[in-house]
Design a protein around this motif. Structure first.
Motif, PDB file in Angstrom:
ATOM      1  N   GLY A 187       0.887  -1.238  -0.160  1.00 59.49           N
ATOM      2  CA  GLY A 187      -0.175   0.091  -0.029  1.00 59.49           C
ATOM      3  C   GLY A 187       0.765   1.068  -0.032  1.00 59.49           C
ATOM      4  N   VAL A 188       2.010   1.317   0.706  1.00 59.59           N
ATOM      5  CA  VAL A 188       2.975   2.180   0.705  1.00 59.59           C
ATOM      6  C   VAL A 188       4.055   2.366  -0.374  1.00 59.59           C
ATOM      7  N   ARG A 189       3.833   1.543  -2.290  1.00 60.52           N
ATOM      8  CA  ARG A 189       4.847   1.545  -2.692  1.00 60.52           C
ATOM      9  C   ARG A 189       4.971   3.098  -3.429  1.00 60.52           C
ATOM     10  N   ASN A 190       4.028   3.516  -3.411  1.00 60.67           N
ATOM     11  CA  ASN A 190       3.838   4.939  -4.146  1.00 60.67           C
ATOM     12  C   ASN A 190       3.688   6.543  -3.197  1.00 60.67           C
ATOM     13  N   VAL A 191       4.111   6.207  -2.332  1.00 57.52           N
ATOM     14  CA  VAL A 191       3.960   7.007  -0.907  1.00 57.52           C
ATOM     15  C   VAL A 191       5.105   8.063  -1.143  1.00 57.52           C
ATOM     16  N   LYS A 192       5.364   8.853  -0.681  1.00 57.18           N
ATOM     17  CA  LYS A 192       5.663   9.532  -1.189  1.00 57.18           C
ATOM     18  C   LYS A 192       6.955   9.562   0.675  1.00 57.18           C
ATOM     19  N   LEU A 193       8.133   9.423   0.343  1.00 60.37           N
ATOM     20  CA  LEU A 193       9.130   9.669   2.112  1.00 60.37           C
ATOM     21  C   LEU A 193       8.469  10.684   2.607  1.00 60.37           C
ATOM     22  N   MET A 194       9.183  11.298   2.147  1.00 53.86           N
ATOM     23  CA  MET A 194      10.435  12.953   2.766  1.00 53.86           C
ATOM     24  C   MET A 194       8.543  14.093   3.476  1.00 53.86           C
ATOM     25  N   THR A 195       7.825  12.946   3.621  1.00 57.90           N
ATOM     26  CA  THR A 195       6.381  14.101   3.926  1.00 57.90           C
ATOM     27  C   THR A 195       6.050  13.904   5.888  1.00 57.90           C
ATOM     28  N   PRO A 196       5.912  15.156   6.358  1.00 55.36           N
ATOM     29  CA  PRO A 196       6.107  15.146   7.636  1.00 55.36           C
ATOM     30  C   PRO A 196       5.091  14.048   8.288  1.00 55.36           C
ATOM     31  N   ALA A 197       4.098  13.645   7.511  1.00 52.96           N
ATOM     32  CA  ALA A 197       3.140  12.020   8.199  1.00 52.96           C
ATOM     33  C   ALA A 197       3.755  10.721   8.167  1.00 52.96           C
ATOM     34  N   ALA A 198       4.229  10.479   6.307  1.00 51.11           N
ATOM     35  CA  ALA A 198       5.615   9.569   6.536  1.00 51.11           C
ATOM     36  C   ALA A 198       7.377   9.478   6.954  1.00 51.11           C
ATOM     37  N   VAL A 199       7.172  11.051   7.215  1.00 51.78           N
ATOM     38  CA  VAL A 199       8.802  10.879   8.561  1.00 51.78           C
ATOM     39  C   VAL A 199       8.166  10.209   9.787  1.00 51.78           C
ATOM     40  N   TYR A 200       6.717  10.946  10.295  1.00 52.65           N
ATOM     41  CA  TYR A 200       5.996  10.144  11.798  1.00 52.65           C
ATOM     42  C   TYR A 200       6.285   9.422  12.018  1.00 52.65           C
ATOM     43  N   VAL A 201       5.496   8.210  11.153  1.00 56.63           N
ATOM     44  CA  VAL A 201       5.278   6.872  10.850  1.00 56.63           C
ATOM     45  C   VAL A 201       6.625   6.105  11.023  1.00 56.63           C
ATOM     46  N   GLY A 202       7.540   6.841   9.828  1.00 54.02           N
ATOM     47  CA  GLY A 202       8.420   6.126   9.957  1.00 54.02           C
ATOM     48  C   GLY A 202       9.474   5.516  11.151  1.00 54.02           C
ATOM     49  N   SER A 203       9.526   7.001  11.659  1.00 55.66           N
ATOM     50  CA  SER A 203      10.279   7.421  12.617  1.00 55.66           C
ATOM     51  C   SER A 203       9.661   6.301  14.443  1.00 55.66           C
ATOM     52  N   THR A 204       8.447   6.260  14.145  1.00 58.84           N
ATOM     53  CA  THR A 204       7.857   6.068  15.434  1.00 58.84           C
ATOM     54  C   THR A 204       7.530   3.893  15.151  1.00 58.84           C
ATOM     55  N   LEU A 205       7.159   3.662  13.583  1.00 56.10           N
ATOM     56  CA  LEU A 205       7.842   2.163  13.320  1.00 56.10           C
ATOM     57  C   LEU A 205       9.523   1.738  13.915  1.00 56.10           C
ATOM     58  N   VAL A 206      10.706   2.784  13.398  1.00 59.10           N
ATOM     59  CA  VAL A 206      12.122   2.392  13.937  1.00 59.10           C
ATOM     60  C   VAL A 206      11.619   1.875  15.395  1.00 59.10           C
ATOM     61  N   LEU A 207      11.559   3.165  16.304  1.00 56.73           N
ATOM     62  CA  LEU A 207      11.616   2.999  17.843  1.00 56.73           C
ATOM     63  C   LEU A 207      10.437   1.731  18.420  1.00 56.73           C
ATOM     64  N   LEU A 208       8.991   1.331  17.831  1.00 53.19           N
ATOM     65  CA  LEU A 208       8.574   0.296  18.265  1.00 53.19           C
ATOM     66  C   LEU A 208       9.437  -1.178  17.798  1.00 53.19           C
ATOM     67  N   LEU A 209      10.386  -1.079  16.670  1.00 54.52           N
ATOM     68  CA  LEU A 209      10.647  -2.413  16.649  1.00 54.52           C
ATOM     69  C   LEU A 209      12.236  -2.999  17.009  1.00 54.52           C
ATOM     70  N   LEU A 210      13.123  -1.269  17.397  1.00 56.91           N
ATOM     71  CA  LEU A 210      13.672  -1.224  19.050  1.00 56.91           C
ATOM     72  C   LEU A 210      13.143  -1.281  20.151  1.00 56.91           C
ATOM     73  N   TRP A 211      11.544  -1.336  20.422  1.00 59.09           N
ATOM     74  CA  TRP A 211      11.470  -1.288  21.798  1.00 59.09           C
ATOM     75  C   TRP A 211      11.511  -2.632  22.281  1.00 59.09           C
ATOM     76  N   PRO A 212      11.953  -3.712  23.022  1.00 51.98           N
ATOM     77  CA  PRO A 212      12.220  -4.969  23.549  1.00 51.98           C
ATOM     78  C   PRO A 212      11.113  -5.719  23.728  1.00 51.98           C
ATOM     79  N   PHE A 213      10.120  -4.697  24.944  1.00 50.82           N
ATOM     80  CA  PHE A 213       9.284  -5.598  25.463  1.00 50.82           C
ATOM     81  C   PHE A 213       7.358  -5.133  24.833  1.00 50.82           C
TER      82      PHE A 213
END
Length: 206
Positions: A71-97
């Motif tokens: 679904g995100v294959r055509n989404v622009k990666l540098m919009t505020p929403a995309a940066v917010y979602v992407g950075s949050t997903l990285v944090l969720l991936l790294l959180w060990p609980f």
């Protein structure tokens, strides 16, 4: 100061968890955990209430992950929403609980991206039946969750017993046998609402 201490405590607990296992095995475990969280949200049933679900959550989670990627294959990666979602997903991936609730802030964005794929699937004849069945399932489990939460809300003095230890609360008997349980929370109540603290915990020193 309290907020700083709480943040430091979170960092320490996370770092301690990372030290228990090699980094690659930790990342593999966390990746599978992401599939588990996505699966739990997809089937709309809390895994801590139905323990056998832990064995199968990763599979619907994998389907959701592939749906989101498509679904995100055509989404622009540098919009505020995309940066917010992407950075949050990285944090969720790294959180060990395990913490499905931490996904709630990005859930609307994930649903929006998932619908990109879902709409094209639903336009097909078989896809329409599957989509309608899934919507009915989601609505039914949602109504069951509302009924369950309403029962807890109106349980009165039995709230701790009905909510249960798995939800973060324990029975009064457990607290009596484990006086250090929630000691930090009790200290805060004693500081800001001493009358309630005396009523709930007695007058012993924090």
């Amino acid at each position: 100061a309290f907020a700083g201490d709480a943040f430091a405590s979170y960092v320490r607990s996370g770092a301690t968890e990372y030290l228990k296992h090699p980094i690659f095995s930790q990342l593999a475990r966390l990746t599978i955990g992401v599939f588990d969280r996505l699966g739990e949200m997809a089937i709309n049933i809390p895994a801590n209430k139905v323990v056998p679900l832990h064995r199968i959550l990763k599979w619907p989670g994998l389907v959701v992950a592939l749906t989101l990627i498509f679904g995100v294959r055509n989404v622009k990666l540098m919009t505020p929403a995309a940066v917010y979602v992407g950075s949050t997903l990285v944090l969720l991936l790294l959180w060990p609980f395990e913490a499905t609730r931490l996904w709630i802030p990005v859930l609307p964005f994930l649903i929006a991206h998932g619908l990109r794929t879902g709409q094209s699937f639903a336009n097909r004849r078989t896809g329409a039946w599957v989509t309608h069945a899934y919507i009915a399932w989601f609505a039914a489990t949602g109504l069951a969750a509302i009924a369950y939460s309403t029962r807890i809300s109106f349980s009165g003095e039995n709230f701790a017993l009905v909510y249960g230890q798995a939800g973060g609360l324990v029975s009064p008997g457990y607290e009596r046998e484990n006086p250090d349980y929630n000691s930090e929370a009790k200290a805060i109540i004693r500081r800001f609402d001493p009358d309630q603290a005396d009523l709930r915990f007695g007058r012993e020193a924090p």
